[in-house]
Design a protein around this motif. Structure first.
Motif, PDB file in Angstrom:
ATOM      1  N   PHE A  14       0.843  -8.128  -9.219  1.00  7.89           N
ATOM      2  CA  PHE A  14       0.649  -7.499  -7.979  1.00  7.89           C
ATOM      3  C   PHE A  14      -0.492  -6.227  -8.261  1.00  7.89           C
ATOM      4  O   PHE A  14      -1.372  -5.915  -7.538  1.00  7.89           O
ATOM      5  CB  PHE A  14       1.743  -6.822  -7.364  1.00  7.89           C
ATOM      6  N   LEU A  15       0.047  -5.465  -9.496  1.00  2.00           N
ATOM      7  CA  LEU A  15      -0.659  -4.634  -9.758  1.00  2.00           C
ATOM      8  C   LEU A  15      -2.245  -4.749 -10.167  1.00  2.00           C
ATOM      9  O   LEU A  15      -3.300  -4.010  -9.600  1.00  2.00           O
ATOM     10  CB  LEU A  15      -0.179  -3.680 -11.140  1.00  2.00           C
ATOM     11  N   LEU A  28       9.416   8.998 -12.572  1.00  2.00           N
ATOM     12  CA  LEU A  28       9.990   9.019 -11.163  1.00  2.00           C
ATOM     13  C   LEU A  28      10.522   7.820 -10.895  1.00  2.00           C
ATOM     14  O   LEU A  28      11.896   7.640 -10.597  1.00  2.00           O
ATOM     15  CB  LEU A  28       8.964   9.662 -10.329  1.00  2.00           C
ATOM     16  N   SER A  29       9.688   6.538 -11.291  1.00  2.00           N
ATOM     17  CA  SER A  29      10.287   5.269 -10.987  1.00  2.00           C
ATOM     18  C   SER A  29      11.414   4.968 -11.851  1.00  2.00           C
ATOM     19  O   SER A  29      12.368   4.220 -11.189  1.00  2.00           O
ATOM     20  CB  SER A  29       9.065   4.270 -11.099  1.00  2.00           C
ATOM     21  N   PHE A  43       5.984   0.366  -1.311  1.00  2.00           N
ATOM     22  CA  PHE A  43       6.838  -0.591  -0.920  1.00  2.00           C
ATOM     23  C   PHE A  43       6.899  -1.792  -2.069  1.00  2.00           C
ATOM     24  O   PHE A  43       7.977  -2.047  -2.369  1.00  2.00           O
ATOM     25  CB  PHE A  43       6.110  -1.591   0.178  1.00  2.00           C
ATOM     26  N   ILE A  44       5.981  -2.366  -2.510  1.00  2.00           N
ATOM     27  CA  ILE A  44       5.959  -3.519  -3.540  1.00  2.00           C
ATOM     28  C   ILE A  44       6.890  -3.247  -4.822  1.00  2.00           C
ATOM     29  O   ILE A  44       7.629  -3.947  -5.033  1.00  2.00           O
ATOM     30  CB  ILE A  44       4.596  -4.137  -3.900  1.00  2.00           C
ATOM     31  N   TRP A  45       6.537  -2.084  -5.385  1.00  2.00           N
ATOM     32  CA  TRP A  45       7.189  -1.980  -6.493  1.00  2.00           C
ATOM     33  C   TRP A  45       8.687  -1.595  -6.509  1.00  2.00           C
ATOM     34  O   TRP A  45       9.632  -2.203  -7.060  1.00  2.00           O
ATOM     35  CB  TRP A  45       6.683  -0.869  -7.549  1.00  2.00           C
ATOM     36  N   PRO A  46       8.884  -0.686  -5.127  1.00  2.00           N
ATOM     37  CA  PRO A  46      10.498  -0.397  -5.403  1.00  2.00           C
ATOM     38  C   PRO A  46      11.099  -1.876  -4.872  1.00  2.00           C
ATOM     39  O   PRO A  46      12.281  -2.119  -5.363  1.00  2.00           O
ATOM     40  CB  PRO A  46      10.650   0.415  -4.026  1.00  2.00           C
ATOM     41  N   ILE A  47      10.423  -2.613  -3.902  1.00  2.00           N
ATOM     42  CA  ILE A  47      11.229  -3.837  -3.508  1.00  2.00           C
ATOM     43  C   ILE A  47      11.655  -4.731  -5.049  1.00  2.00           C
ATOM     44  O   ILE A  47      12.579  -5.420  -5.210  1.00  2.00           O
ATOM     45  CB  ILE A  47      10.296  -4.694  -2.629  1.00  2.00           C
TER      46      ILE A  47
END
Lengths: 269, 289
Positions: free
Chosen positions: A26-27, A167-168, A82-86
């Motif tokens: 995705f990245l 943070l992530s 959205f994408i990364w947290p999901i």
């Protein structure tokens, strides 16, 4: 305990690889798209200005920082909102459910409980393996931006990525703590997924509602998505102490409750 | 000092009294059969002994160690086999052996056990039949040559030949001084393997008996056919209990020693005979109600 960590990582290597490759893919897609998007930045900016500030707030997007001029602002909007947290949530909750609850459900935990290993060691063996997975996933799914940016000739600010990594990771750790606690409570993986997934969904809704309804503004403090300010981390290189305290505090407290409960509970299949 | 000492063990799940105040002792090197019908509380007792379940009341001491407070140290000397061995599907038998060995580092006789049980350690668990799963469970329990073995229905899913191999393994372990605690709902199995039997029902210990005394309580159902017509009264005169009449035959009941019955029937020219053991339930009904 070291044997448990190693064996767990070996068992979960395919799962870690799949989630990490998907997040990195995705990245890569976003980095590869960025030069095209950047060329249309003015039109997109104009379009975005037509959107209500509250709507952007509800999506975790800072209206003032909104833009497509830099790779970091684009990633903040597209990837980290959205994408990364999901993807992180799926990986973390799936792993935590497997780590304890699924083992109890299947009865396989009896073998390990019959050996001279304390329940605390079993819990932390699985816990630390999960933390190692989270670090690998977070690091690769963020720092892979460097080779991709080089590959596509896109400018990037390397100093932006350390704050978003921190943070992530903290965001993931807090969710992981809750999920491991749920895994220590329940004896079925599906109950872990349902309870933690439901809680995260509630937090997401709470964040949206607090942005849209003035009277419910304070509800935002109950949502992890309020503290997960990826825009500030990427654009301003800032992670608030509030976020560090909330995520670390939740992670530590839920971990302690989880290990206490796992030690106390009956384990029957 | 007893190798296993259970005192007033209670395990309640809300209103359900799964185990309700049982006590027993097992001496070193003894094979103790824990006998009872399904749902009697055998597995709950074993899970308390293994510290999987925390007792509501009572104490469990194994090799002088409290099973709850010193469970980790105690498990260095325990071997455990579940009634329904659950394995990690993706692992081979060898991976199971290597991993669990890494946790206790005990002496490892897994290879010899696998050969003896004719078990292929390279097969993935998901491809194993229930019998092979049980074999791997037995290897995992015995491979560290523990001082105490706690087995929950060890011959579940095994064919008669393998059952005999397991009985031999248990006998050898006992001769080396290993204390064995095994549950079963199979009276014949317990009679064959154990020296002492505890009988549990509805969470309470009904009796603790030696095998010799239990044998006296055996029940038989005998279906016999004669070459000629035999009157029921003839059998009753010989003190034989008749349950049912058949064409040229009877269904009979016998308790304890069966030889007097066989001797009496021999005088009557038997054409065919079938003898079955009374179930554990029958023995309970006969002796413990």
């Amino acid at each position: 305990m070291f044997s448990i960590i190693l064996r767990t990582l070996k068992d979960r290597k395919v799962s870690i690889a799949v989630y990490t490759i998907a997040a990195v893919a995705f990245l890569w897609m976003y980095v590869a798209l960025f030069p095209t998007i950047q060329g249309q930045a003015e039109q997109l900016q104009g379009l975005s200005e037509a959107l209500p500030v509250e709507l952007l707030d509800s999506m975790g997007v800072d209206a003032e920082s909104f833009g497509f001029e830099t790779l970091e602002s684009f990633l903040a909007l597209e990837n980290f909102s959205f994408i990364w947290p999901i993807m992180a949530l799926f990986m973390i909750i799936g792993y935590a459910g497997w780590a304890i609850a699924s083992d109890i459900d299947k009865g396989t935990i009896e073998h390990i409980l019959a050996k001279p290993v304390s329940r605390t060691q079993i819990f932390f063996g699985r816990y630390l393996a999960g933390i190692a997975m989270l670090i690998v996933f977070t690091f690769l799914s963020i720092y892979a931006v460097i080779p991709f940016a080089e590959l596509h000739g896109v400018e990037y600010a390397i100093s932006s990525y350390w704050p978003i990594f921190g943070l992530s990771f903290l965001f993931g750790w807090a969710i992981f703590g809750i999920a491991m606690m749920a895994s220590a409570f329940f004896s079925e993986k599906s109950k872990v997924s349902m309870s933690v997934g439901g809680l995260i969904l509630l937090m997401y809704v709470a964040n949206i509602v607090s942005a849209l309804v003035d009277k419910l503004e304070n509800v935002q403090y109950l949502s992890f998505f309020y503290y997960y300010d990826h825009t500030a981390a990427l654009m301003d290189h800032v992670v608030s102490w509030e976020a560090v305290a909330v995520f670390s505090g939740v992670a530590i407290i839920t971990t302690l409750v989880g290990v206490f409960w796992f030690n106390k509970r009956d384990i029957a299949t | 000092m007893s190798a296993i000492k259970v005192e007033n063990l209670k395990k309640h799940f809300g209103e359900v009294k799964a185990v309700d105040g049982i006590s027993f002792e097992v001496e070193k090197g003894e094979i103790f059969g824990f006998l009872g019908p399904n749902g009697a509380g055998k597995t709950t007792t074993i899970r308390c002994m293994m510290d999987f379940l925390r007792p509501t009341e009572g104490t469990i001491t194994i090799l002088g160690k409290d099973a709850q407070k010193e469970g980790v140290a105690l498990k260095e000397e325990l071997g455990y086999l579940s009634g329904y061995v659950q394995l990690i599907d993706k692992w081979t038998g060898q991976e199971h052996i290597d991993f669990f060995r890494s946790l206790d580092g005990n002496k490892n006789v897994a290879h010899e056990l696998a050969e003896r049980l004719n078990y292929d350690t390279q097969m993935k668990s998901k491809k194993l039949s229930s019998g092979n799963r049980q074999k791997l469970g037995i290897i995992l329990a015995l491979m560290g040559e523990p001082k105490v073995l706690i087995f929950d229905e060890p011959t579940n899913a095994l064919d008669p030949l393998l059952q005999n191999t397991v009985y031999e393994l248990l006998d050898e372990a006992s001769k080396k001084g290993t204390t064995i605690f095994m549950s079963s709902h199979n009276l014949a199995e317990v009679e064959k393997v154990c020296s002492l039997v505890g009988i549990i029902r509805d969470g309470k210990m009904e009796a603790i008996e030696s095998i010799a005394s239990l044998k006296k309580k055996r029940l038989y159902t005998v279906t016999v056919h004669f070459e000629q017509e035999v009157k029921k009264s003839v059998l009753e005169e010989k003190g034989i209990k008749v349950i049912d009449e058949l064409k040229k035959g009877f269904v009979l009941n016998a308790k304890g020693d069966i030889n007097p019955l066989l001797a009496a029937l021999h005088e009557l020219n038997v054409a065919d005979i079938e003898i079955t053991h009374g179930s554990l339930q029958d023995i309970f009904l006969e002796h413990y109600q």
